[in-house]
Design a protein around this motif. Structure first.
Motif, PDB file in Angstrom:
ATOM      1  N   ARG A  57      44.783  30.805  15.488  1.00  0.00           N
ATOM      2  CA  ARG A  57      45.765  31.127  14.444  1.00  0.00           C
ATOM      3  C   ARG A  57      46.368  32.511  14.692  1.00  0.00           C
ATOM      4  NH1 ARG A  57      41.631  29.102  11.085  1.00  0.00           N
ATOM      5  NH2 ARG A  57      41.211  31.189  10.283  1.00  0.00           N
ATOM      6  N   ILE A  62      48.347  27.680  17.018  1.00  0.00           N
ATOM      7  CA  ILE A  62      48.400  26.565  16.067  1.00  0.00           C
ATOM      8  C   ILE A  62      49.006  27.069  14.757  1.00  0.00           C
ATOM      9  CG2 ILE A  62      46.011  26.973  15.314  1.00  0.00           C
ATOM     10  CD1 ILE A  62      47.438  23.474  15.537  1.00  0.00           C
ATOM     11  N   PHE A  64      49.673  26.874  10.682  1.00  0.00           N
ATOM     12  CA  PHE A  64      48.767  26.540   9.585  1.00  0.00           C
ATOM     13  C   PHE A  64      49.389  26.936   8.260  1.00  0.00           C
ATOM     14  CE2 PHE A  64      47.922  30.866  10.762  1.00  0.00           C
ATOM     15  CZ  PHE A  64      47.634  31.527   9.577  1.00  0.00           C
ATOM     16  N   TYR A  73      45.981  22.463   8.349  1.00  0.00           N
ATOM     17  CA  TYR A  73      46.758  22.222   9.563  1.00  0.00           C
ATOM     18  C   TYR A  73      47.430  20.869   9.438  1.00  0.00           C
ATOM     19  CZ  TYR A  73      43.356  25.649  11.257  1.00  0.00           C
ATOM     20  OH  TYR A  73      42.557  26.748  11.402  1.00  0.00           O
ATOM     21  N   ASP A  77      50.997  19.312  14.159  1.00  0.00           N
ATOM     22  CA  ASP A  77      50.805  20.583  14.872  1.00  0.00           C
ATOM     23  C   ASP A  77      49.608  20.516  15.808  1.00  0.00           C
ATOM     24  OD1 ASP A  77      53.011  21.803  13.696  1.00  0.00           O
ATOM     25  OD2 ASP A  77      51.836  22.563  12.000  1.00  0.00           O
TER      26      ASP A  77
END
Length: 94
Positions: A57, A62, A64, A73, A77
């Motif tokens: 993160r 990724i 979120f 999430y 993704d």
């Protein structure tokens, strides 16, 4: 081949049950991008530690959503993360 005779009520019950099953199947077959995973589900799915999820993160690997202390999430993704890091098999010389 044999014929089965149903009463009108039995027929209606059967159609009703089929409609319920159809609705359940449609719900289960929703597109993955409409599905959200919480942090624990993501960690289990990817088989990683909480710290690794935090690092991903922080590094922007990724996307979120955060509501209070809960992290979520989108499944789309997660799929993008996996697709971006996909490596094709090497040619083998045998």
């Amino acid at each position: 081949m044999s014929a089965i005779i149903l009463t009108e009520q039995q027929y209606k019950d059967l159609v009703s049950r089929l409609d319920e099953l159809n609705k359940k199947l449609e719900t289960q077959n929703q597109k993955p991008q409409n599905t959200f995973l919480d942090n624990q589900e993501f960690i289990q799915l990817m088989n990683i530690s909480k710290r690794t999820a935090q690092t991903w993160r922080d590094e922007g690997k990724i996307s979120f959503s955060q509501i209070g202390s809960k992290i979520y999430y989108q499944m789309s993704d997660v799929q993008k993360l996996l697709d971006k890091n996909y490596n094709k098999a090497f040619n083998s010389r045998r």
